[in-house]
Design a protein around this motif. Structure first.
Motif, PDB file in Angstrom:
ATOM      1  N   GLY A   1       0.781  -1.227   0.000  1.00 39.32           N
ATOM      2  CA  GLY A   1       0.000   0.000   0.000  1.00 39.32           C
ATOM      3  C   GLY A   1       0.816   1.282   0.000  1.00 39.32           C
ATOM      4  O   GLY A   1       0.249   2.366  -0.223  1.00 39.32           O
TER       5      GLY A   1
ATOM      6  N   ASP B   1       1.168   2.811  -3.632  1.00 41.13           N
ATOM      7  CA  ASP B   1      -0.166   3.234  -4.063  1.00 41.13           C
ATOM      8  C   ASP B   1      -0.592   4.521  -3.353  1.00 41.13           C
ATOM      9  O   ASP B   1      -1.222   5.398  -3.958  1.00 41.13           O
ATOM     10  CB  ASP B   1      -1.189   2.133  -3.783  1.00 41.13           C
ATOM     11  N   SER B   2      -0.251   4.642  -2.076  1.00 40.58           N
ATOM     12  CA  SER B   2      -0.633   5.842  -1.333  1.00 40.58           C
ATOM     13  C   SER B   2       0.088   7.085  -1.862  1.00 40.58           C
ATOM     14  O   SER B   2      -0.496   8.171  -1.930  1.00 40.58           O
ATOM     15  CB  SER B   2      -0.345   5.660   0.163  1.00 40.58           C
TER      16      SER B   2
ATOM     17  N   ILE C   1       1.184   7.453  -4.989  1.00 44.06           N
ATOM     18  CA  ILE C   1       0.559   7.736  -6.278  1.00 44.06           C
ATOM     19  C   ILE C   1      -0.783   8.436  -6.080  1.00 44.06           C
ATOM     20  O   ILE C   1      -1.115   9.406  -6.785  1.00 44.06           O
ATOM     21  CB  ILE C   1       0.376   6.436  -7.090  1.00 44.06           C
ATOM     22  N   ASN C   2      -1.559   7.961  -5.109  1.00 45.05           N
ATOM     23  CA  ASN C   2      -2.853   8.587  -4.813  1.00 45.05           C
ATOM     24  C   ASN C   2      -2.678  10.037  -4.378  1.00 45.05           C
ATOM     25  O   ASN C   2      -3.469  10.914  -4.755  1.00 45.05           O
ATOM     26  CB  ASN C   2      -3.584   7.805  -3.728  1.00 45.05           C
TER      27      ASN C   2
ATOM     28  N   GLN D   1      -9.026   3.577  -0.454  1.00 50.57           N
ATOM     29  CA  GLN D   1      -7.839   4.159  -1.091  1.00 50.57           C
ATOM     30  C   GLN D   1      -7.300   5.283  -0.210  1.00 50.57           C
ATOM     31  O   GLN D   1      -8.035   6.210   0.138  1.00 50.57           O
ATOM     32  CB  GLN D   1      -8.182   4.693  -2.479  1.00 50.57           C
TER      33      GLN D   1
END
Length: 259
Positions: free
Chosen positions: A56, A59-60, A62-63, A211
């Motif tokens: 994660g 992804d975090s 990128i978010n 997310q």
């Protein structure tokens, strides 16, 4: 006079040390094999490698870039519209509009987050990156508008009048004259909006769903076992380095606008 100069030098030096010591220690620990001082096998990228392999984490990040990017674009566009309206137009309720516009700057983020979450849930929206973006836009609009309002106040309107006298319509004048001249303000507003979104955790925690942004990801690790502290130092170093880079760019834009 010499004694006074020495005194203020000591005061400034103490303030600098007080402000930057925690950040310096953070960067040192992120490159240290041990999660605490003293330094051991320094420097090492061990914790950064662990961070990018942690579920994660990537992804975090990128978010966070995606949320901050959308927030920046929308906040700047609305800031241009708001700044133009406040400086160039007169309308009923202008003072009330200005007060409501600046309200997010004085209301605690957690209160705004709870209020916005309640409203969005009633509208049928569930916590997600979209709700975070909406919250961050509300936070960024006042700052973006203030920056661009100052640019419009200092703008020489006779340049626009000269362009229109030469046959340019209002849209062409805005695109070819106004927009380039307020560009330093746009850059400053964009970077400021990005930083506000990039660093926010209070509102993002309330509005995040499955997310997560990077600050929310860090918050969830803080509430867990101490073994995640080294990973948190690596993530914190990345977040802070990004904020510093943007702050330097914003400062350069401000100097360019002055010159």
């Amino acid at each position: 006079m010499k004694t006074e100069k020495i005194f203020w030098t000591i005061v400034v030096a103490f303030a600098v040390v007080l402000a930057f010591s925690p950040i310096t220690i953070l960067f040192l620990l992120s490159l240290n094999e041990s999660p605490a001082l003293p330094l051991k096998n320094f420097p090492t990228t061990k914790w950064y490698e662990a961070l990018f392999q942690f579920p994660g984490a990537v992804d975090s990040i990128i978010n966070s870039f995606m949320v901050a990017g959308v927030t920046t674009v929308v906040a700047v566009i609305l800031g241009i519209c708001g700044g133009y309206a406040l400086v160039r137009t007169k309308f009923y309720g202008k003072n009330l509009f200005t007060g409501l516009l600046l309200l997010p700057m004085v209301v605690p983020y957690i209160i705004m987050g709870i209020s916005l979450l309640s409203f969005l849930l009633r509208m049928g929206m569930q916590p997600s990156l979209v709700t975070i973006i909406i919250g961050h836009i509300l936070l960024a609009i006042p700052y973006s508008t203030l920056v661009l309002t100052s640019r419009f106040i200092g703008f020489n309107i006779s340049l626009e009048e000269a362009a229109m006298d030469l046959g340019a319509d209002r849209l062409t004048t805005f695109r070819k004259i106004t927009l380039p001249l307020i560009m330093p303000g746009i850059v400053t507003a964009a970077i400021l909006s990005f930083i506000i979104s990039w660093e926010d955790v209070a509102m993002a925690v309330l509005l995040a769903g499955s997310q997560q942004t990077a600050p929310v990801f860090m918050y969830t690790l803080i509430t867990k076992l101490p073994k995640f502290v080294p990973i948190l130092t690596a993530m914190s170093a990345i977040m802070f380095a990004m904020a510093i880079l943007l702050a330097v760019i914003m400062r350069k834009a401000e100097r360019f606008s002055v010159s």
